[in-house]
Design a protein around this motif. Structure first.
Motif, PDB file in Angstrom:
ATOM      1  N   MET A  66     -35.560 -42.402  63.899  1.00 59.25           N
ATOM      2  CA  MET A  66     -36.398 -42.952  64.292  1.00 59.25           C
ATOM      3  C   MET A  66     -37.171 -42.806  66.068  1.00 59.25           C
ATOM      4  O   MET A  66     -38.220 -42.696  66.703  1.00 59.25           O
ATOM      5  CB  MET A  66     -37.376 -43.573  62.915  1.00 59.25           C
ATOM      6  CG  MET A  66     -37.269 -43.032  61.999  1.00 59.25           C
ATOM      7  SD  MET A  66     -38.180 -41.980  61.778  1.00 59.25           S
ATOM      8  CE  MET A  66     -40.034 -42.205  60.960  1.00 59.25           C
ATOM      9  N   SER A  67     -36.519 -44.026  66.937  1.00 61.22           N
ATOM     10  CA  SER A  67     -36.762 -44.376  67.998  1.00 61.22           C
ATOM     11  C   SER A  67     -36.473 -43.575  67.935  1.00 61.22           C
ATOM     12  O   SER A  67     -37.657 -42.922  69.732  1.00 61.22           O
ATOM     13  CB  SER A  67     -36.058 -45.815  68.188  1.00 61.22           C
ATOM     14  OG  SER A  67     -35.966 -46.880  67.107  1.00 61.22           O
ATOM     15  N   GLU A  68     -35.240 -42.647  68.546  1.00 62.40           N
ATOM     16  CA  GLU A  68     -35.386 -41.420  70.103  1.00 62.40           C
ATOM     17  C   GLU A  68     -36.336 -40.582  69.272  1.00 62.40           C
ATOM     18  O   GLU A  68     -36.572 -39.739  70.901  1.00 62.40           O
ATOM     19  CB  GLU A  68     -34.221 -41.260  69.498  1.00 62.40           C
ATOM     20  CG  GLU A  68     -32.646 -42.058  69.810  1.00 62.40           C
ATOM     21  CD  GLU A  68     -31.337 -41.707  69.735  1.00 62.40           C
ATOM     22  OE1 GLU A  68     -31.375 -40.162  69.227  1.00 62.40           O
ATOM     23  OE2 GLU A  68     -30.854 -42.347  70.065  1.00 62.40           O
ATOM     24  N   CYS A  69     -36.777 -40.055  68.380  1.00 63.25           N
ATOM     25  CA  CYS A  69     -37.828 -39.336  67.902  1.00 63.25           C
ATOM     26  C   CYS A  69     -38.630 -39.519  69.106  1.00 63.25           C
ATOM     27  O   CYS A  69     -39.508 -38.306  69.214  1.00 63.25           O
ATOM     28  CB  CYS A  69     -38.253 -38.950  67.008  1.00 63.25           C
ATOM     29  SG  CYS A  69     -38.926 -37.542  65.973  1.00 63.25           S
ATOM     30  N   LEU A  70     -39.710 -40.750  68.505  1.00 59.28           N
ATOM     31  CA  LEU A  70     -41.245 -40.857  69.504  1.00 59.28           C
ATOM     32  C   LEU A  70     -40.555 -41.669  70.780  1.00 59.28           C
ATOM     33  O   LEU A  70     -41.686 -41.544  71.617  1.00 59.28           O
ATOM     34  CB  LEU A  70     -40.777 -42.029  68.787  1.00 59.28           C
ATOM     35  CG  LEU A  70     -41.390 -41.766  67.596  1.00 59.28           C
ATOM     36  CD1 LEU A  70     -41.869 -43.199  67.028  1.00 59.28           C
ATOM     37  CD2 LEU A  70     -42.708 -41.259  67.291  1.00 59.28           C
ATOM     38  N   MET A  71     -39.046 -41.427  71.705  1.00 62.40           N
ATOM     39  CA  MET A  71     -38.702 -42.084  72.710  1.00 62.40           C
ATOM     40  C   MET A  71     -39.119 -41.283  73.924  1.00 62.40           C
ATOM     41  O   MET A  71     -38.480 -40.418  73.774  1.00 62.40           O
ATOM     42  CB  MET A  71     -38.042 -42.725  74.028  1.00 62.40           C
ATOM     43  CG  MET A  71     -38.064 -43.808  72.815  1.00 62.40           C
ATOM     44  SD  MET A  71     -36.184 -44.835  72.681  1.00 62.40           S
ATOM     45  CE  MET A  71     -35.111 -44.097  72.156  1.00 62.40           C
ATOM     46  N   ASP A  72     -39.711 -41.075  75.260  1.00 60.66           N
ATOM     47  CA  ASP A  72     -39.778 -40.402  76.291  1.00 60.66           C
ATOM     48  C   ASP A  72     -38.277 -40.579  76.609  1.00 60.66           C
ATOM     49  O   ASP A  72     -38.307 -39.111  77.673  1.00 60.66           O
ATOM     50  CB  ASP A  72     -41.200 -40.791  77.006  1.00 60.66           C
ATOM     51  CG  ASP A  72     -40.673 -42.081  77.724  1.00 60.66           C
ATOM     52  OD1 ASP A  72     -39.190 -43.003  77.492  1.00 60.66           O
ATOM     53  OD2 ASP A  72     -41.431 -42.661  79.000  1.00 60.66           O
ATOM     54  N   THR A  73     -37.622 -41.601  76.548  1.00 67.84           N
ATOM     55  CA  THR A  73     -36.128 -40.912  77.368  1.00 67.84           C
ATOM     56  C   THR A  73     -35.601 -40.270  76.231  1.00 67.84           C
ATOM     57  O   THR A  73     -33.951 -40.387  77.059  1.00 67.84           O
ATOM     58  CB  THR A  73     -35.252 -42.423  78.140  1.00 67.84           C
ATOM     59  OG1 THR A  73     -35.374 -43.639  77.147  1.00 67.84           O
ATOM     60  CG2 THR A  73     -36.814 -43.430  79.440  1.00 67.84           C
ATOM     61  N   SER A  74     -35.771 -40.103  75.542  1.00 70.38           N
ATOM     62  CA  SER A  74     -34.292 -39.169  74.592  1.00 70.38           C
ATOM     63  C   SER A  74     -34.589 -37.557  74.573  1.00 70.38           C
ATOM     64  O   SER A  74     -35.193 -37.047  74.329  1.00 70.38           O
ATOM     65  CB  SER A  74     -34.356 -40.130  73.228  1.00 70.38           C
ATOM     66  OG  SER A  74     -34.271 -39.057  72.503  1.00 70.38           O
ATOM     67  N   GLY A  95     -38.848 -47.410  65.102  1.00 72.21           N
ATOM     68  CA  GLY A  95     -37.961 -47.125  64.325  1.00 72.21           C
ATOM     69  C   GLY A  95     -37.711 -48.540  63.684  1.00 72.21           C
ATOM     70  O   GLY A  95     -37.513 -48.491  62.026  1.00 72.21           O
ATOM     71  N   GLY A  96     -38.322 -50.140  63.936  1.00 69.49           N
ATOM     72  CA  GLY A  96     -37.801 -50.846  62.962  1.00 69.49           C
ATOM     73  C   GLY A  96     -39.400 -51.192  61.850  1.00 69.49           C
ATOM     74  O   GLY A  96     -38.891 -50.753  60.251  1.00 69.49           O
ATOM     75  N   TRP A  97     -40.566 -50.444  62.069  1.00 70.90           N
ATOM     76  CA  TRP A  97     -41.377 -49.521  61.131  1.00 70.90           C
ATOM     77  C   TRP A  97     -40.757 -49.017  59.761  1.00 70.90           C
ATOM     78  O   TRP A  97     -40.315 -48.728  58.863  1.00 70.90           O
ATOM     79  CB  TRP A  97     -42.864 -49.381  61.173  1.00 70.90           C
ATOM     80  CG  TRP A  97     -43.986 -49.369  60.329  1.00 70.90           C
ATOM     81  CD1 TRP A  97     -44.827 -49.847  59.588  1.00 70.90           C
ATOM     82  CD2 TRP A  97     -44.037 -48.029  59.490  1.00 70.90           C
ATOM     83  NE1 TRP A  97     -45.306 -49.174  58.561  1.00 70.90           N
ATOM     84  CE2 TRP A  97     -44.952 -48.152  58.916  1.00 70.90           C
ATOM     85  CE3 TRP A  97     -43.710 -46.283  60.038  1.00 70.90           C
ATOM     86  CZ2 TRP A  97     -44.967 -47.330  57.922  1.00 70.90           C
ATOM     87  CZ3 TRP A  97     -43.697 -45.675  59.087  1.00 70.90           C
ATOM     88  CH2 TRP A  97     -44.522 -46.089  58.483  1.00 70.90           C
TER      89      TRP A  97
END
Length: 179
Positions: A66-74, A95-97
């Motif tokens: 989930m974190s990677e889905c939202l990040m600009d560097t991914s 991602g924690g949420w």
């Protein structure tokens, strides 16, 4: 015999606040100022990332996906998201949420899954999310149509290593086959 004398002991430290797994206020000032607009897409974007991360939910790797889905560097950033890309640190808060929603609330489809999931998000996940991001307040739940799309499009394939079985789950129907 003389009774043993008590040796002086150090005072017992006062209890401290339980540590949180999420850092405090890690999102940039730009991300914080953009939160008012990002709130409009929170549930839709989380559902979009949830759809992309359905296999990781089964494997217990929700937070990272989930974190990677939202990040600009991914390279894994989902192109269908409406909100601006997030920094790595801020993406980890989202991602924690999501991890909290899946593990604590048993809600694999976020707040859209049910009223109980909305209540569990408020009771168990949102305070840590807000502490981590430094954002002011959670958006009211908004139905976006993304839930219907998620339910119809969610297709997961899990190949069992033993026995050569394949399980295909599509729109809540389970198909079992032999390889």
């Amino acid at each position: 015999l003389d009774a043993p004398t008590a040796s002086p002991t150090a005072p017992t430290p006062a209890p401290t606040e339980a540590p949180t797994t999420l850092a405090r206020s890690v999102c940039s000032e730009e991300e914080k100022s953009g939160w008012a607009e990002m709130q409009n897409w929170f549930d839709a974007d989380m559902a979009t990332c949830g759809e992309s991360c359905s296999a990781e939910m089964v494997a217990g790797q929700v937070e990272g996906c989930m974190s990677e889905c939202l990040m600009d560097t991914s390279d894994e950033r989902n192109v269908n998201l409406q909100a601006d890309p997030l920094s790595e640190d801020c993406g980890m808060c989202y991602g924690g949420w999501a991890e909290c929603m899946v593990v604590t609330c048993d809600c694999t489809e976020g707040r859209a899954q049910s009223e109980a999931c909305q209540e569990c998000s408020k009771a168990s996940c949102e305070d840590d999310f807000l502490r981590c991001t430094g954002f002011e307040g959670m958006p009211a739940y908004q139905e976006s149509g993304a839930q219907e799309e998620l339910e119809t499009n969610m297709v997961m394939m899990i190949a069992g290593a033993s026995g050569g079985f394949v399980f295909l789950v599509a729109a809540s129907i389970v198909f079992v086959g032999v390889l």
